[in-house]
Design a protein around this motif. Structure first.
Motif, mmCIF file in Angstrom:
data_model
loop_
_atom_site.group_PDB
_atom_site.id
_atom_site.type_symbol
_atom_site.label_atom_id
_atom_site.label_comp_id
_atom_site.label_asym_id
_atom_site.label_seq_id
_atom_site.Cartn_x
_atom_site.Cartn_y
_atom_site.Cartn_z
ATOM 1 N N THR A 29 0.867 -1.170 0.000
ATOM 2 C CA THR A 29 0.000 0.000 0.000
ATOM 3 C C THR A 29 0.906 1.222 0.000
ATOM 4 O O THR A 29 2.104 1.142 0.297
ATOM 5 C CB THR A 29 -0.895 0.055 1.254
ATOM 6 O OG1 THR A 29 -0.081 0.173 2.415
ATOM 7 C CG2 THR A 29 -1.796 -1.154 1.355
ATOM 8 N N ASN A 62 -3.230 0.754 -4.284
ATOM 9 C CA ASN A 62 -3.870 0.197 -3.090
ATOM 10 C C ASN A 62 -4.931 -0.829 -3.471
ATOM 11 O O ASN A 62 -5.126 -1.822 -2.772
ATOM 12 C CB ASN A 62 -4.490 1.304 -2.246
ATOM 13 C CG ASN A 62 -3.482 2.013 -1.379
ATOM 14 O OD1 ASN A 62 -2.281 1.704 -1.402
ATOM 15 N ND2 ASN A 62 -3.947 2.973 -0.606
ATOM 16 N N VAL A 92 -5.423 1.050 3.832
ATOM 17 C CA VAL A 92 -6.358 0.917 2.714
ATOM 18 C C VAL A 92 -7.644 1.667 3.077
ATOM 19 O O VAL A 92 -8.152 1.561 4.191
ATOM 20 C CB VAL A 92 -6.663 -0.562 2.403
ATOM 21 C CG1 VAL A 92 -7.700 -0.691 1.312
ATOM 22 C CG2 VAL A 92 -5.386 -1.290 2.022
#
Length: 149
Positions: A29, A62, A92
């Motif tokens: 991420t 992401n 996220v």
């Protein structure tokens, strides 16, 4: 300086190269990648610009991380509550978590049943103490509220 493993990441090229090395190993991420690059002493002003460029180039996503992560963790028998918590910790967005976890490709009841049967091949316990242990296991795995009777 003690504990320093060499020069920090002081140029856009160095930051990008290190980021690509990390992304080549697995999806990350933006938050994970940012943390790792800051640990390697990346200059924070340059870091944000490079992270934006990686996203624009489609190398950092992401959404792609979320899909890969959920797929891999499902294969290991983890349920939606646990996955939701883990994805939040990795930065996220909530809308993305909801979107992925609500995907029809995942049959959470079936996964709960398989996870339970794999761990407890003897079936549902009759003793309250043992049944409580089984329920704790299922909650730990992220299947609170899923019945496997």
């Amino acid at each position: 300086m003690f504990g320093r493993k060499g020069p920090g990441l002081e140029t856009p090229v160095a930051i990008r190269r290190t980021a690509l090395d990390l992304l080549a190993r697995r999806e990350h991420t933006r938050l994970e990648l940012q943390r790792k690059l800051l640990q390697r002493e990346a200059v924070s002003d340059l870091l944000e610009v490079e992270l934006d460029r990686l996203e624009e180039d489609g190398l950092l996503s992401n959404e792609r991380f979320c899909e890969a992560y959920v797929h891999a963790r499902c294969q290991r028998g983890y349920g939606p509550q646990r996955l939701c918590q883990e994805l939040r910790e990795r930065g996220v967005a909530e809308y993305l978590i909801d979107s992925i976890l609500r995907d029809e490709a995942y049959d959470w009841n079936e996964l709960a049943r398989k996870t339970f049967c794999k761990r407890f091949p003897e079936g549902v316990a009759r003793e309250p103490r043992e049944r409580a242990r089984q329920l704790r296991f299922m909650q730990y795995r992220g299947f609170a509220g899923y019945e496997v009777d």
